[in-house]
Design a protein around this motif. Structure first.
Motif, PDB file in Angstrom:
ATOM      1  N   THR A  63      40.488  39.733   4.422  1.00 17.40           N
ATOM      2  CA  THR A  63      40.289  38.376   3.889  1.00 17.40           C
ATOM      3  C   THR A  63      41.512  37.500   4.178  1.00 17.40           C
ATOM      4  N   GLN A  64      42.690  38.061   3.980  1.00 14.29           N
ATOM      5  CA  GLN A  64      43.908  37.283   4.264  1.00 14.29           C
ATOM      6  C   GLN A  64      44.011  36.937   5.742  1.00 14.29           C
ATOM      7  N   LEU A  65      43.511  37.851   6.587  1.00 19.59           N
ATOM      8  CA  LEU A  65      43.575  37.658   8.035  1.00 19.59           C
ATOM      9  C   LEU A  65      42.751  36.437   8.486  1.00 19.59           C
ATOM     10  N   GLU A  66      41.708  36.114   7.679  1.00 20.77           N
ATOM     11  CA  GLU A  66      40.828  34.975   7.997  1.00 20.77           C
ATOM     12  C   GLU A  66      41.600  33.659   8.073  1.00 20.77           C
ATOM     13  N   VAL A 126      45.048  33.089   8.684  1.00 25.42           N
ATOM     14  CA  VAL A 126      46.379  33.000   9.285  1.00 25.42           C
ATOM     15  C   VAL A 126      46.455  31.840  10.293  1.00 25.42           C
ATOM     16  N   THR A 127      47.637  31.240  10.392  1.00 20.48           N
ATOM     17  CA  THR A 127      47.837  30.091  11.275  1.00 20.48           C
ATOM     18  C   THR A 127      48.544  30.525  12.563  1.00 20.48           C
ATOM     19  N   VAL A 128      48.609  29.583  13.504  1.00 21.44           N
ATOM     20  CA  VAL A 128      49.314  29.838  14.763  1.00 21.44           C
ATOM     21  C   VAL A 128      50.775  30.166  14.472  1.00 21.44           C
ATOM     22  N   LYS A 129      51.355  29.418  13.535  1.00 19.68           N
ATOM     23  CA  LYS A 129      52.763  29.642  13.176  1.00 19.68           C
ATOM     24  C   LYS A 129      52.973  31.065  12.654  1.00 19.68           C
ATOM     25  N   ASP A 130      52.053  31.523  11.793  1.00 19.79           N
ATOM     26  CA  ASP A 130      52.152  32.897  11.264  1.00 19.79           C
ATOM     27  C   ASP A 130      52.115  33.907  12.419  1.00 19.79           C
ATOM     28  N   ALA A 131      51.191  33.661  13.353  1.00 16.77           N
ATOM     29  CA  ALA A 131      50.983  34.632  14.440  1.00 16.77           C
ATOM     30  C   ALA A 131      52.161  34.653  15.402  1.00 16.77           C
ATOM     31  N   LEU A 132      52.881  33.538  15.492  1.00 18.05           N
ATOM     32  CA  LEU A 132      54.008  33.474  16.434  1.00 18.05           C
ATOM     33  C   LEU A 132      55.288  34.083  15.870  1.00 18.05           C
ATOM     34  N   ALA A 135      44.420  30.958  24.356  1.00 18.32           N
ATOM     35  CA  ALA A 135      44.724  29.539  24.610  1.00 18.32           C
ATOM     36  C   ALA A 135      44.036  28.658  23.566  1.00 18.32           C
ATOM     37  N   ALA A 136      42.779  28.990  23.229  1.00 21.42           N
ATOM     38  CA  ALA A 136      42.037  28.195  22.235  1.00 21.42           C
ATOM     39  C   ALA A 136      42.663  28.341  20.847  1.00 21.42           C
ATOM     40  N   PHE A 137      43.129  29.532  20.534  1.00 21.75           N
ATOM     41  CA  PHE A 137      43.787  29.739  19.232  1.00 21.75           C
ATOM     42  C   PHE A 137      45.106  28.967  19.181  1.00 21.75           C
ATOM     43  N   LEU A 138      45.894  29.022  20.262  1.00 22.94           N
ATOM     44  CA  LEU A 138      47.182  28.298  20.293  1.00 22.94           C
ATOM     45  C   LEU A 138      46.966  26.788  20.177  1.00 22.94           C
ATOM     46  N   ASP A 139      45.821  26.295  20.696  1.00 21.88           N
ATOM     47  CA  ASP A 139      45.459  24.865  20.584  1.00 21.88           C
ATOM     48  C   ASP A 139      44.822  24.540  19.239  1.00 21.88           C
ATOM     49  N   GLU A 140      44.709  25.537  18.390  1.00 19.03           N
ATOM     50  CA  GLU A 140      44.080  25.396  17.063  1.00 19.03           C
ATOM     51  C   GLU A 140      42.620  24.958  17.158  1.00 19.03           C
ATOM     52  N   ARG A 141      41.937  25.387  18.222  1.00 18.83           N
ATOM     53  CA  ARG A 141      40.499  25.095  18.339  1.00 18.83           C
ATOM     54  C   ARG A 141      39.650  26.199  17.715  1.00 18.83           C
ATOM     55  N   ILE A 142      40.219  27.388  17.589  1.00 23.44           N
ATOM     56  CA  ILE A 142      39.500  28.486  16.932  1.00 23.44           C
ATOM     57  C   ILE A 142      40.440  29.188  15.948  1.00 23.44           C
ATOM     58  N   ARG A 143      39.841  30.019  15.069  1.00 22.57           N
ATOM     59  CA  ARG A 143      40.662  30.780  14.134  1.00 22.57           C
ATOM     60  C   ARG A 143      41.057  32.125  14.760  1.00 22.57           C
ATOM     61  N   VAL A 163      40.671  35.148  13.694  1.00 25.06           N
ATOM     62  CA  VAL A 163      39.635  36.191  13.629  1.00 25.06           C
ATOM     63  C   VAL A 163      38.449  35.905  14.557  1.00 25.06           C
ATOM     64  N   GLU A 164      38.428  34.729  15.165  1.00 30.65           N
ATOM     65  CA  GLU A 164      37.347  34.439  16.110  1.00 30.65           C
ATOM     66  C   GLU A 164      37.664  34.954  17.528  1.00 30.65           C
ATOM     67  N   MET A 165      38.897  35.312  17.766  1.00 30.28           N
ATOM     68  CA  MET A 165      39.254  35.807  19.114  1.00 30.28           C
ATOM     69  C   MET A 165      38.449  37.056  19.499  1.00 30.28           C
ATOM     70  N   PRO A 166      38.342  38.069  18.605  1.00 27.20           N
ATOM     71  CA  PRO A 166      37.540  39.252  18.980  1.00 27.20           C
ATOM     72  C   PRO A 166      36.073  38.907  19.257  1.00 27.20           C
ATOM     73  N   TYR A 167      35.531  37.933  18.504  1.00 22.97           N
ATOM     74  CA  TYR A 167      34.132  37.524  18.705  1.00 22.97           C
ATOM     75  C   TYR A 167      33.943  37.005  20.136  1.00 22.97           C
ATOM     76  N   ILE A 168      34.879  36.172  20.588  1.00 20.99           N
ATOM     77  CA  ILE A 168      34.802  35.590  21.941  1.00 20.99           C
ATOM     78  C   ILE A 168      34.902  36.690  23.005  1.00 20.99           C
ATOM     79  N   VAL A 169      35.828  37.592  22.789  1.00 18.29           N
ATOM     80  CA  VAL A 169      36.038  38.652  23.786  1.00 18.29           C
ATOM     81  C   VAL A 169      34.823  39.581  23.848  1.00 18.29           C
ATOM     82  N   GLU A 170      34.331  39.995  22.682  1.00 18.47           N
ATOM     83  CA  GLU A 170      33.197  40.928  22.655  1.00 18.47           C
ATOM     84  C   GLU A 170      31.967  40.311  23.314  1.00 18.47           C
TER      85      GLU A 170
END
Ligand code: MG
Length: 387
Positions: free
Chosen positions: A187-190, A192-198, A335-343, A345-352
């Motif tokens: 739930t917390q992972l949902e 997280v921001t770009v700043k947190d991830a960097l 790239a989409a996450f770094l541009d704040e276009r997606i969250r 937790v959406e990265m795995p959805y795109i890849v899968e």
């Protein structure tokens, strides 16, 4: 007398690139920055050229050629531009080593050319082996070229294998820091921001690889890289989370003995090893003080929380062009996450979904990789827009 090694540094303005120049500056009697290439950062490239006086500089983005040429007008340096010029410059007869530190898929073409030209390659671009591992392995069989890994984990495995027979290696134990989100609940992972991830806990790296570390995609890529570098089936590569990043990886042998390589988490170490190999270069850097670490811990990765790591194992067992699809989809997702276009937790959805939708083939030649990369990027971008 030791001859000076002429080095082509591809991606000189990035994190690995600048740290490689630190090492070159540390041992001017051993190494020379013969060729420097960069993607877009022409001003930094120009100031590096002023300091290191290479024979040649190449900027990937052709629209920046005039600025770079102008900035270096008073120096006797060849100035070139474009991806084709980068793939061409690695063939220079004066070069002893090509260090590939550019980000992403762009590392593939120049690495192929460097292998064909028989150059020793210090490999820091992991996408090259993720995308083209099968092709690269085939090319290496017919070439005098060899690859010395720069990635800290692969340098560790390489160092553990020195003096051993690869046939007697039973298992590779790849350590992972677990990234900044290791302790978060799903739930917390949902949120997280770009700043947190960097904000990586141990390593100072470029943005792309830092996001990949946070998602554990990086460890998936490193597993694929290890598979090709050490000719090891993925079932024999185990990922272990080791948050202190002191043990850089391990190899278990057939007799049950395990060798590990340890050091402070500092990329200058594996860069120094790759450049100096087979010698070890004396360094004035502070060494590891084990007593400063209360404990070194190891745990299993959580594949439900970090599905991208699982997708890497799926991709390598499917083989063919699937790892290329995985990589392309991930590049678009990051790239989409770094541009704040997606969250996050959406990265795995795109890849899968990209892996499910893009047709993959078992045959891998360069043309198939180029076409698959383009198609996978197109499909992944479409999925990003649909979110
Ligand atoms: Mg690494």
């Amino acid at each position: 007398m030791v001859e000076v090694k002429n080095i082509a540094l591809l991606g000189s303005t990035g994190s690995i690139g600048t740290q490689t120049l630190d090492v070159i500056a540390e041992y001017p009697h051993l190494f020379r920055a013969h060729t420097l290439t960069a993607g877009r950062r022409w001003e930094l490239l120009a100031s590096q050229a002023r300091k290191f006086r290479p024979e040649r500089v190449v900027i990937a983005d052709e629209s920046l050629y005039e600025q770079l040429k102008e900035a270096l007008a008073d120096l006797p340096v060849k100035v070139e531009a474009g991806a084709a010029a980068i793939a061409e410059c690695v063939k220079d007869a004066e070069l002893d080593m090509v260090l590939t530190a550019m980000v992403g898929y762009s590392g593939l073409a120049p690495t192929i050319e460097a292998i064909k030209a028989g150059k020793t390659i210090a490999l820091a671009n992991k996408e090259t082996l993720v995308v083209g591992g099968q092709l690269i392995s085939q090319l290496l069989e017919n070439s005098s070229s060899c690859i010395i890994p720069v990635d800290s984990e692969h340098s560790a495995i390489f160092q553990c294998l020195v003096g051993e027979s690869e046939r007697e290696a039973e298992k590779i134990i790849l350590t992972a820091s677990g990234g900044p989100f290791r302790k978060l609940t799903p739930t917390q992972l949902e949120n997280v921001t770009v700043k947190d991830a960097l904000r990586h806990p141990n390593w100072d790296m470029g943005a792309k690889v830092t996001i990949d570390s946070a998602s554990m995609m990086n460890k998936g890529f490193e597993m694929i890289e290890a598979h090709w570098l050490f000719d090891c089936p993925s079932e024999k590569i185990e990922v272990v989370v080791h948050p202190q990043s002191i043990v850089h990886s391990m190899v278990e042998f057939t007799d049950g003995s395990i060798k590990a390589q340890l050091g402070v988490p500092d990329m200058h170490l594996p860069i120094r090893y790759a450049l100096g190999y087979p010698r070890r270069l004396p360094s004035g850097q502070p060494s590891l003080r084990l007593e400063q670490y209360a404990e070194l811990t190891f745990e299993r990765p959580d594949l439900r929380k970090f599905p991208l790591l699982r997708f890497a194992f799926d991709a390598i067992s499917l083989g063919g062009t699937m790892p290329c699809i995985l990589n392309a989809a991930n590049e678009i997702a990051v790239a989409a996450f770094l541009d704040e276009r997606i969250r996050f937790v959406e990265m795995p959805y795109i890849v899968e979904n990209t892996m499910n939708r893009v047709a993959f083939s078992k045959d891998v030649d360069y043309a198939a990789l180029v076409a698959t990369n383009e198609e996978a990027r197109r499909v992944a971008s479409q999925i990003v827009s649909s979110l």
